[in-house]
Motif scaffolding. Sequence first.
Motif, PDB file in Angstrom:
ATOM      1  N   THR A  47       0.835  -1.186   0.034  1.00  0.00           N
ATOM      2  CA  THR A  47       0.017   0.120  -0.148  1.00  0.00           C
ATOM      3  C   THR A  47       0.824   1.228   0.015  1.00  0.00           C
ATOM      4  N   PRO A  48       0.328   2.478  -0.290  1.00  0.00           N
ATOM      5  CA  PRO A  48       1.241   3.470  -0.597  1.00  0.00           C
ATOM      6  C   PRO A  48       1.910   3.870   0.719  1.00  0.00           C
ATOM      7  N   GLY A  49       1.117   3.836   1.681  1.00  0.00           N
ATOM      8  CA  GLY A  49       1.562   4.271   3.267  1.00  0.00           C
ATOM      9  C   GLY A  49       2.766   3.175   3.651  1.00  0.00           C
ATOM     10  N   LYS A  50       2.485   1.889   3.460  1.00  0.00           N
ATOM     11  CA  LYS A  50       3.610   1.066   3.732  1.00  0.00           C
ATOM     12  C   LYS A  50       5.017   1.538   2.985  1.00  0.00           C
ATOM     13  N   ARG A  52       6.050   4.069   1.913  1.00  0.00           N
ATOM     14  CA  ARG A  52       6.396   5.496   2.330  1.00  0.00           C
ATOM     15  C   ARG A  52       7.111   5.176   3.571  1.00  0.00           C
ATOM     16  N   SER A  53       6.641   4.607   4.584  1.00  0.00           N
ATOM     17  CA  SER A  53       7.427   4.073   5.694  1.00  0.00           C
ATOM     18  C   SER A  53       8.459   3.207   5.562  1.00  0.00           C
TER      19      SER A  53
END
Length: 57
Positions: A47-50, A52-53
């Motif tokens: 996912t995009p959030g993962k 970035r992190s």
Amino acid sequence: MPDYKELYLKLFRASEEAVNRLIAVQQECEELYLSQDEREGAMEPLTPGKARSAEAE
């Protein structure tokens, strides 16, 4: 004078071969993915959030 019917048929046959090859390769990839999924457990989509992190670490 060029034989337009023969030129058209030659192009059509080549197009059909290309599409059939793409379909076959897609099916092979799907089978590889499904067999890998069974061997290694469920694969989660990134996912995009993962993403970035993970880059921040």
